[in-house]
Design an enzyme around this catalytic site. Sequence first.
Site, short mmCIF file in Angstrom:
data_model
loop_
_atom_site.label_atom_id
_atom_site.label_comp_id
_atom_site.label_asym_id
_atom_site.label_seq_id
_atom_site.Cartn_x
_atom_site.Cartn_y
_atom_site.Cartn_z
CE LYS A 139 39.11 29.90 37.55
NZ LYS A 139 38.52 31.20 37.23
CD GLU B 124 36.17 45.84 42.60
OE1 GLU B 124 35.86 44.64 42.59
OE2 GLU B 124 37.30 46.25 42.98
NE ARG C 51 37.40 45.17 47.04
CZ ARG C 51 38.34 44.32 46.66
NH1 ARG C 51 38.14 43.55 45.60
NH2 ARG C 51 39.48 44.25 47.30
#
Length: 538
Positions: free
Chosen positions: A282, A368, A396
């Site tokens: 990243k 979630e 969600r």
Amino acid sequence: MKTPDYPLLYGITDPHELRKLPQSSLGELARELREYLLHSVAKSGGHFAAGLGTIELTVALHYVFNTPDDRLVWDVGHQCYPHKILTGRRDAITSIRQKDGLAPFPKCDESEYDTFGVGHSSTSISAALGMALAAARAHEERKVVAIIGDGAMTAGMAFEALNHVGDVYADLLIILNDNEMSISPNVGALNNYLTRMLSGKVYSSMREGGKKLLKQMPPVWELAKRTEEHVKGMVAPGTLFEEMGVNYFGPVDGHDINALLKTLANLRNHKGPRLLHIITRKGKGYEPAEDDPVTYHAVSKFNPETGMSKSTEQSSPTYSQVFGDWICDMAAEDPRLMAITPAMREGSGLVRYSQEYPDRYFDVGIAEQHAVTLAAGMAREGARPVVAIYSTFLQRAYDQLIHDVALQNLPVLFAIDRAGIVGPDGPTHAGSFDLSFMRCIPNMLIMAPTDENECRQMLYTGHLHDGPAAVRYPRGCGPGTTINKSMQAMPLGKADIVRHGSDVALLVFGSPLQAALAAADTLDASVVNMRFIKPLHY
């Protein structure tokens, strides 16, 4: 930026032109693309570090696959800025996340190259599988590729899709973009060579042919299968995927464009479900982002020569910081308090808490549904769990909110961040629906603070409540109200008349109070801070 600085990139208006370039020039194109992305995001702000990590992968995918006929499905989408630049949106990239500008995530009506609209994580494999099955049904030869980040692989939805992929033996390529470098010792020239070899036609034919032969001799087949699993378990992390019926290849260096091109070209000609594991970094190519990818995940405008300023000051704390301070103070008083977050420690304001109370802090990853039911299990055993979650992500876990928490009337507190409009990230991240979908759930206590102090007192009220409670607050800072460090429970369902007027009454829920007061001066209206969305004050 001037055109001569990017001679290859400025010669490409869509991937058809990219595929006309000689392979030897793609490394230079990747360098130009990385530089262009750096200076573009520095001007506009936006998601940054993830895109830097997918430069070579994006170039290789559009070079090897016949996009848009072949489908690329990006997971989450914050890694897709290079994809947007290469697919006809180069000159508009500085408008990203702005009014009437480019969407921050893939958006179907923006480009035919955006094959599926995303914003939430872990949907790519399911969507790509649906596309692959539809193509097979229509006898179309197009290829489908799902690109999923390792963070998104923590979600149960990804594994549900993987389980189905192996069961239906779909013609689908999944690329696992692993940017945590957890298995970096496996990356290198030898490993790239082995991966290219294992993805080649000779090995593929031998493996499939060997399976057909050995299956005719069950005892030998079982021995060979167990031996293969044992060897793979020692030399590669792909056993799990193979067990789910998905052929695993990798890991390969995701910044070695020649290795990517060769491997992708081999895998394009394969049939059936296959997963390519690539290792990326990243923030690749920009040292500040490599050193601090969390800070540089999404940025405001900055000077690319010096990086982001560390001295930005704000006049008042954000609501996330108010929550972060409250939960630390509350944890000091109540040992029953447990904090849960679905991979949003920094955004939700839980960094300090995670450091001070590590044994009572649970980051469950991008899961979630699990987060909410985990809290329900804790509450059943006498704990007082707090679920710190963004409004858009709470959607969600709607079934778990109803079935596992509310119907059992369990004392779980939901600290709902980013409620209301969250402009730059677009509709996938706006907290537009929690007011509606929570009000109809039985046993719910729902509060909306008008300022920082009310937020603190509401969190305390919800923590003491003997049932499910939610405090929903917006992104950013409040009006700068002084915060009372002491905590006092508020009378449930009681509103506060802030201004007495004549003929009109403005009922305010949450942060619009200051705007309502300004309007009330013109209208001579009464203003009522409702405080509670449920129960309403009658």
